[in-house]
Scaffold this motif. Sequence first.
Motif, short mmCIF file in Angstrom:
data_model
loop_
_atom_site.label_atom_id
_atom_site.label_comp_id
_atom_site.label_asym_id
_atom_site.label_seq_id
_atom_site.Cartn_x
_atom_site.Cartn_y
_atom_site.Cartn_z
N LEU A 161 44.90 12.49 76.36
CA LEU A 161 44.83 12.83 77.78
C LEU A 161 43.73 12.06 78.49
N PRO A 162 44.05 11.49 79.64
CA PRO A 162 43.01 10.88 80.47
C PRO A 162 42.11 11.97 81.05
N ALA A 163 40.94 11.57 81.53
CA ALA A 163 40.00 12.50 82.15
C ALA A 163 40.68 13.32 83.23
N GLY A 164 40.43 14.63 83.22
CA GLY A 164 40.97 15.52 84.24
C GLY A 164 42.39 15.98 84.03
N GLN A 165 43.08 15.47 83.01
CA GLN A 165 44.48 15.82 82.78
C GLN A 165 44.61 16.96 81.76
N SER A 166 45.78 17.59 81.80
CA SER A 166 46.09 18.69 80.88
C SER A 166 47.44 18.42 80.21
N GLY A 167 47.63 19.05 79.07
CA GLY A 167 48.89 18.95 78.35
C GLY A 167 48.99 20.09 77.37
N GLU A 168 50.04 20.09 76.58
CA GLU A 168 50.20 21.16 75.60
C GLU A 168 50.93 20.68 74.37
N ILE A 169 50.69 21.40 73.30
CA ILE A 169 51.40 21.23 72.04
C ILE A 169 51.93 22.61 71.68
N VAL A 170 53.19 22.69 71.34
CA VAL A 170 53.76 23.95 70.84
C VAL A 170 53.99 23.72 69.35
N TRP A 171 53.37 24.57 68.55
CA TRP A 171 53.34 24.33 67.11
C TRP A 171 53.65 25.59 66.32
N LYS A 172 54.47 25.43 65.28
CA LYS A 172 54.77 26.51 64.34
C LYS A 172 54.02 26.21 63.04
N PHE A 173 53.12 27.10 62.68
CA PHE A 173 52.30 26.93 61.47
C PHE A 173 53.08 27.47 60.28
N THR A 174 53.58 26.59 59.42
CA THR A 174 54.47 26.98 58.32
C THR A 174 53.77 27.13 56.98
N THR A 175 52.51 26.74 56.92
CA THR A 175 51.75 26.78 55.66
C THR A 175 50.41 27.44 55.90
N ASP A 176 50.02 28.33 54.98
CA ASP A 176 48.68 28.91 55.13
C ASP A 176 47.65 27.94 54.56
N GLY A 177 46.41 28.10 55.00
CA GLY A 177 45.35 27.22 54.53
C GLY A 177 44.42 26.82 55.65
N GLU A 178 43.57 25.84 55.35
CA GLU A 178 42.58 25.34 56.30
C GLU A 178 43.01 23.96 56.77
N PHE A 179 43.02 23.76 58.08
CA PHE A 179 43.42 22.50 58.68
C PHE A 179 42.39 22.07 59.70
#
Length: 159
Positions: A118-136
């Motif tokens: 993202l450029p300065a001042g911009q917004s966006g999104e990620i829609v994510w399904k977490f299928t594995t447990d653990g540390e990321f």
Amino acid sequence: MKELLIAAALAALATPALASGNHAGGHGEKLTVGEPGDKAKATQTIRVTMKETDDGKMLFTPAAFKVRKGQTVKIEIKNAGTIDHEFVLDQEDKILEHKKVMEKFPEMEHADANSIRLPAGQSGEIVWKFTTDGEFKFACLIPGHYEAGMHGDVSVAGK
């Protein structure tokens, strides 16, 4: 001779794209951290801000979050800084591997569902399904940003 020079120039231009592949673990492989999610099934929204500070640090707020295995999350990301930043979600080893690639190809295009630039001042999104447990991890892999503190942790708990 002219054809040889043209062929060499084209090969040189193609090499970074072929060597770098897609960003953030794309490369056509399945990601351990999960998969793109269905926005209609999101059960939580996490708002993340990216910015740099007056003392030269770069950071994400929050710098850590927790989700459940199987959960779909909408991550709303705002670049509140004055320069480009990115959010890349993956396993720590994949983050570090792609950090090295980004050092060689800092203008790499992002075409993966687990990352956004993202450029300065911009917004966006990620829609994510977490299928594995653990540390990321999540990180900004623009050269120098990770070292300035721009990385965080995601803890995915089993159901």
